[in-house]
Design a protein around this motif. Structure first.
Motif, PDB file in Angstrom:
ATOM      1  N   UNK A  22      65.215  42.458  44.052  1.00 31.59           N
ATOM      2  CA  UNK A  22      64.625  41.763  42.914  1.00 31.59           C
ATOM      3  C   UNK A  22      63.811  40.605  43.488  1.00 31.59           C
ATOM      4  N   UNK A  23      62.632  40.386  42.941  1.00 32.65           N
ATOM      5  CA  UNK A  23      61.734  39.326  43.406  1.00 32.65           C
ATOM      6  C   UNK A  23      61.545  38.293  42.310  1.00 32.65           C
ATOM      7  N   UNK A  24      61.313  37.047  42.707  1.00 34.50           N
ATOM      8  CA  UNK A  24      60.985  35.982  41.776  1.00 34.50           C
ATOM      9  C   UNK A  24      59.898  35.123  42.402  1.00 34.50           C
ATOM     10  N   UNK A  25      59.122  34.504  41.543  1.00 38.25           N
ATOM     11  CA  UNK A  25      58.096  33.577  42.011  1.00 38.25           C
ATOM     12  C   UNK A  25      58.134  32.326  41.151  1.00 38.25           C
ATOM     13  N   UNK A  26      57.696  31.231  41.750  1.00 34.61           N
ATOM     14  CA  UNK A  26      57.544  29.953  41.063  1.00 34.61           C
ATOM     15  C   UNK A  26      56.113  29.495  41.316  1.00 34.61           C
ATOM     16  N   UNK A  27      55.425  29.091  40.257  1.00 32.55           N
ATOM     17  CA  UNK A  27      54.018  28.696  40.373  1.00 32.55           C
ATOM     18  C   UNK A  27      53.765  27.422  39.579  1.00 32.55           C
ATOM     19  N   UNK A  28      53.073  26.478  40.221  1.00 37.61           N
ATOM     20  CA  UNK A  28      52.567  25.286  39.554  1.00 37.61           C
ATOM     21  C   UNK A  28      51.051  25.428  39.512  1.00 37.61           C
ATOM     22  N   UNK A  29      50.504  25.504  38.306  1.00 42.60           N
ATOM     23  CA  UNK A  29      49.057  25.628  38.141  1.00 42.60           C
ATOM     24  C   UNK A  29      48.458  24.289  37.729  1.00 42.60           C
ATOM     25  N   UNK A  30      47.349  23.904  38.332  1.00 45.50           N
ATOM     26  CA  UNK A  30      46.659  22.712  37.838  1.00 45.50           C
ATOM     27  C   UNK A  30      46.023  23.026  36.483  1.00 45.50           C
ATOM     28  N   UNK A  31      45.805  22.002  35.673  1.00 46.97           N
ATOM     29  CA  UNK A  31      45.240  22.200  34.335  1.00 46.97           C
ATOM     30  C   UNK A  31      43.878  22.884  34.390  1.00 46.97           C
ATOM     31  N   UNK A  32      43.121  22.623  35.431  1.00 48.26           N
ATOM     32  CA  UNK A  32      41.766  23.174  35.561  1.00 48.26           C
ATOM     33  C   UNK A  32      41.711  24.353  36.533  1.00 48.26           C
ATOM     34  N   UNK A  33      42.733  25.207  36.539  1.00 50.12           N
ATOM     35  CA  UNK A  33      42.823  26.285  37.533  1.00 50.12           C
ATOM     36  C   UNK A  33      41.683  27.292  37.431  1.00 50.12           C
ATOM     37  N   UNK A  34      41.150  27.526  36.261  1.00 48.54           N
ATOM     38  CA  UNK A  34      40.003  28.421  36.107  1.00 48.54           C
ATOM     39  C   UNK A  34      40.277  29.893  36.336  1.00 48.54           C
ATOM     40  N   UNK A  35      41.533  30.307  36.353  1.00 50.33           N
ATOM     41  CA  UNK A  35      41.869  31.720  36.550  1.00 50.33           C
ATOM     42  C   UNK A  35      41.719  32.434  35.208  1.00 50.33           C
ATOM     43  N   UNK A  36      40.829  33.400  35.166  1.00 50.66           N
ATOM     44  CA  UNK A  36      40.573  34.146  33.939  1.00 50.66           C
ATOM     45  C   UNK A  36      41.335  35.471  33.999  1.00 50.66           C
ATOM     46  N   UNK A  37      42.012  35.826  32.908  1.00 51.31           N
ATOM     47  CA  UNK A  37      42.681  37.120  32.843  1.00 51.31           C
ATOM     48  C   UNK A  37      44.181  37.056  33.002  1.00 51.31           C
ATOM     49  N   UNK A  38      44.765  35.859  33.068  1.00 54.00           N
ATOM     50  CA  UNK A  38      46.222  35.763  33.151  1.00 54.00           C
ATOM     51  C   UNK A  38      46.834  36.303  31.867  1.00 54.00           C
ATOM     52  N   UNK A  39      47.816  37.166  32.038  1.00 58.49           N
ATOM     53  CA  UNK A  39      48.564  37.704  30.912  1.00 58.49           C
ATOM     54  C   UNK A  39      49.839  38.324  31.446  1.00 58.49           C
TER      55      UNK A  39
ATOM     56  N   UNK B 255      51.139  44.301  31.537  1.00 58.09           N
ATOM     57  CA  UNK B 255      49.987  44.756  30.759  1.00 58.09           C
ATOM     58  C   UNK B 255      48.683  44.701  31.559  1.00 58.09           C
ATOM     59  N   UNK B 256      48.815  44.590  32.882  1.00 55.53           N
ATOM     60  CA  UNK B 256      47.657  44.498  33.763  1.00 55.53           C
ATOM     61  C   UNK B 256      47.740  45.630  34.781  1.00 55.53           C
ATOM     62  N   UNK B 257      46.632  46.251  35.082  1.00 54.32           N
ATOM     63  CA  UNK B 257      46.626  47.318  36.084  1.00 54.32           C
ATOM     64  C   UNK B 257      46.983  46.747  37.459  1.00 54.32           C
ATOM     65  N   UNK B 258      47.447  47.608  38.341  1.00 50.62           N
ATOM     66  CA  UNK B 258      47.815  47.183  39.693  1.00 50.62           C
ATOM     67  C   UNK B 258      46.639  46.525  40.402  1.00 50.62           C
ATOM     68  N   UNK B 259      45.460  47.091  40.267  1.00 51.93           N
ATOM     69  CA  UNK B 259      44.281  46.524  40.914  1.00 51.93           C
ATOM     70  C   UNK B 259      43.952  45.137  40.398  1.00 51.93           C
ATOM     71  N   UNK B 260      44.039  44.946  39.099  1.00 51.16           N
ATOM     72  CA  UNK B 260      43.762  43.637  38.501  1.00 51.16           C
ATOM     73  C   UNK B 260      44.834  42.626  38.910  1.00 51.16           C
ATOM     74  N   UNK B 261      46.097  43.069  38.983  1.00 51.68           N
ATOM     75  CA  UNK B 261      47.164  42.168  39.445  1.00 51.68           C
ATOM     76  C   UNK B 261      46.870  41.682  40.859  1.00 51.68           C
ATOM     77  N   UNK B 262      46.436  42.588  41.723  1.00 49.96           N
ATOM     78  CA  UNK B 262      46.097  42.216  43.109  1.00 49.96           C
ATOM     79  C   UNK B 262      44.994  41.161  43.123  1.00 49.96           C
ATOM     80  N   UNK B 263      43.949  41.368  42.311  1.00 50.94           N
ATOM     81  CA  UNK B 263      42.847  40.400  42.246  1.00 50.94           C
ATOM     82  C   UNK B 263      43.336  39.046  41.739  1.00 50.94           C
ATOM     83  N   UNK B 264      44.146  39.067  40.689  1.00 53.20           N
ATOM     84  CA  UNK B 264      44.666  37.821  40.139  1.00 53.20           C
ATOM     85  C   UNK B 264      45.600  37.123  41.127  1.00 53.20           C
ATOM     86  N   UNK B 265      46.386  37.897  41.872  1.00 50.06           N
ATOM     87  CA  UNK B 265      47.296  37.298  42.851  1.00 50.06           C
ATOM     88  C   UNK B 265      46.520  36.504  43.900  1.00 50.06           C
TER      89      UNK B 265
END
Length: 187
Positions: free
Chosen positions: A18-35, A39-49
């Motif tokens: 089992x894996x877990x992650x912890x993330x602190x995002x700045x308010x202005x992170x600018x990452x588009x497509x987080x969901x 509900x995200x394809x494997x390829x899109x998850x890789x790009x977002x990661x």
């Protein structure tokens, strides 16, 4: 206040850690497509990661082994993975938002359970994506070590994972305390 989102991946499958992650995002992170990572394809998850690792203020990924899952139980093992991820963050967050109805005790000032947080909190979404990408990579690695089980494709979930278990028997990545594996071992 430094707030981390936390999520786990791999609680309901019959094989792998089992894996877990912890993330602190700045308010202005600018990452588009987080969901929600499911509900995200494997390829899109890789790009977002990649974007999450580049733009997060802090992030960490940790796991709990199959042996720990079988010894502790899956919930305790997932909380162990979460605690390990948080322990890797420096500085430590003051608040951790954990996806789900219950949250582990963590070495931070405040921990809050957020039911459905993987659909409402961007930091939790980011954590779920990092955890899923890391666990999927581990399942691909295990597939190469244990051919025939389809771990690269099924990730230890569903009917195809159980069919492979029944056809080939139990291998090292299988969780011995999970019903389909336990019944095969006792059968």
């Amino acid at each position: 206040m430094l707030t981390a989102g936390i999520d786990e991946v791999g609680m309901g499958c019959i094989a792998g850690p089992v894996y877990a992650a912890a993330v602190v995002l700045p308010a202005d992170h600018g990452i588009v497509g987080l969901r929600d990572s499911k509900r995200i394809s494997a390829g899109k998850r890789e790009q977002l990661a990649v974007q999450i690792r580049q733009r997060a203020q802090l992030f960490a990924v940790a796991s709990a082994s199959v042996e720990e899952i079988d010894t502790l139980n899956i919930l305790s093992a997932s909380w162990t993975a979460m605690a390990r991820a948080v322990a890797l963050l420096d500085p430590r967050p003051t608040l951790c938002l954990v996806d789900g109805a219950h949250a582990p005790k963590l070495e931070v000032a405040e921990v809050r359970a957020v039911p459905g947080g993987d659909r409402t909190e961007e930091a939790i979404m980011a954590a779920a994506i990092l955890a899923k990408v890391a666990r999927d990579a581990e399942m691909v690695r295990l597939d190469a070590l244990h051919p025939g089980y389809g771990f690269a494709k099924n990730k230890g979930y569903g009917a195809s994972a159980i069919a492979a278990l029944n056809a080939l028997g139990v291998c090292r990545p299988h969780r011995r305390t999970f019903a389909p594996v336990r019944s095969l071992l006792s059968g």
